[in-house]
Design a protein around this motif. Structure first.
Motif, short mmCIF file in Angstrom:
data_model
loop_
_atom_site.label_atom_id
_atom_site.label_comp_id
_atom_site.label_asym_id
_atom_site.label_seq_id
_atom_site.Cartn_x
_atom_site.Cartn_y
_atom_site.Cartn_z
N VAL A 140 0.84 -1.20 0.00
CA VAL A 140 0.00 0.00 0.00
C VAL A 140 0.87 1.25 0.00
CG1 VAL A 140 -1.65 1.34 1.37
CG2 VAL A 140 -1.97 -1.12 1.11
N GLY A 141 1.95 1.23 0.77
CA GLY A 141 2.87 2.37 0.80
C GLY A 141 3.52 2.64 -0.54
N TYR A 201 -1.17 11.59 3.41
CA TYR A 201 -1.92 10.39 3.04
C TYR A 201 -1.54 9.18 3.90
CZ TYR A 201 -3.14 12.94 -1.22
OH TYR A 201 -3.62 13.87 -2.12
N SER A 202 -0.65 9.36 4.85
CA SER A 202 -0.12 8.21 5.60
C SER A 202 -1.19 7.53 6.45
CB SER A 202 1.05 8.65 6.46
OG SER A 202 0.66 9.67 7.36
N THR A 227 -4.48 -0.42 4.70
CA THR A 227 -3.77 -1.65 5.08
C THR A 227 -4.62 -2.48 6.04
OG1 THR A 227 -1.62 -0.57 4.83
CG2 THR A 227 -1.70 -2.54 6.20
N LEU A 283 1.02 4.15 -2.83
CA LEU A 283 0.83 5.56 -2.51
C LEU A 283 1.93 6.42 -3.12
CD1 LEU A 283 -0.48 7.92 -1.02
CD2 LEU A 283 0.75 7.20 1.05
N ALA A 342 -3.36 5.49 4.24
CA ALA A 342 -2.65 4.28 3.83
C ALA A 342 -2.66 3.23 4.94
CB ALA A 342 -1.21 4.63 3.45
#
Length: 256
Positions: free
Chosen positions: A18-19, A39-40, A47, A22, A43
């Motif tokens: 996912v990271g 956006y962390s 997850t 992104l 994300a």
């Protein structure tokens, strides 16, 4: 040990994918890597959403295979009063653990964590933080660390060791020394309450209460410090001590 720990590896791999997705998204849309922190949290939430169904499937597979699961200990439903109790206890443990780390001044040894946390949370609105951090993340992490790792440890060792080892790995998974100490304290509390109450909703609600209170503390820290706020926090700490003492007495009186 591989059987015990690989669910956390699944969560890690999903988070890594996912990271990377992104980062690719930011590059293709021209937003730049300086927007990564914005956006962390989303994300992290994605997850959790992707990992939770895998964890549920693994739990059901474990139940079919038997072992500790065959005893049916973790099939209990919480009563309404216990739901409120777990939420309030989560808030209490979170605040008191933060107070302990503050008194020990451990955060001063790791100033980088505070700067990173400020960058991550400063660009987020309150509803997003509550949803991703306070709801989605606790469900996914409890399915992995209590629903799978802790219960699998119980197949091979005494409950005290299972609580300590699961809390240790829960702390390590958070990736830095400060969070290791904080998450380790909370992880032990989550596993103990799970074992004593017999419902996965117990650690989930504890985790939700703790994370939501962490979000609230973040918002309070960003505001202006006033004497009134200090009095309110002091009063809250007194209430939390009462809740903690009540919880200890209630568990001592509760049949094992």
């Amino acid at each position: 040990m591989w059987r015990v720990l690989y669910p956390a590896g699944i969560h890690f791999v999903v988070g890594y994918v996912v990271g990377q997705a992104l980062i690719l998204f930011l590059m293709l849309t021209g937003r730049g890597m300086d927007q990564l922190s914005s956006y962390s949290l989303a994300a992290t939430g994605v997850t959790g959403l992707l990992t939770a169904p895998i964890a549920v499937w693994l739990m059901r597979r474990d139940e079919r295979q038997g072992g500790y699961y065959r005893r049916g200990r973790f099939k209990r439903r919480l009563r309404p009063g216990e739901v409120v109790w777990m939420l309030l206890l989560g808030v209490s443990v979170c605040h008191l653990a933060n107070m302990l780390l503050s008194i020990l001044q451990i955060a001063r040894l790791f100033p980088g964590y505070g700067e990173l946390s400020e960058r991550v949370f400063s660009d987020q609105d309150l509803l997003s933080m509550v949803f991703w951090v306070g709801i989605v993340a606790p469900i996914a992490e409890e399915l992995i660390f209590r629903g799978l790792i802790f219960r699998r440890l119980l197949d091979d060792m005494r409950v005290g060791w299972a609580i300590g080892i699961s809390a240790f790995f829960f702390g390590i998974y958070h990736g830095n020394v400060l969070q290791f100490l904080y998450a380790g304290i909370l992880g032990a509390c989550f596993a103990y309450c799970y074992y004593r109450l017999g419902s996965l909703w117990a650690p989930i609600l504890l985790h939700m209460g703790a994370n939501c209170w962490s979000v609230a503390l973040t918002q309070l820290a960003a505001g202006e410090a006033t004497p009134e706020l200090g009095y309110i926090l002091l009063l809250l700490m007194g209430v939390e001590v009462v809740i903690l003492v009540f919880s200890i007495v209630a568990f001592c009186r509760r049949p094992r």
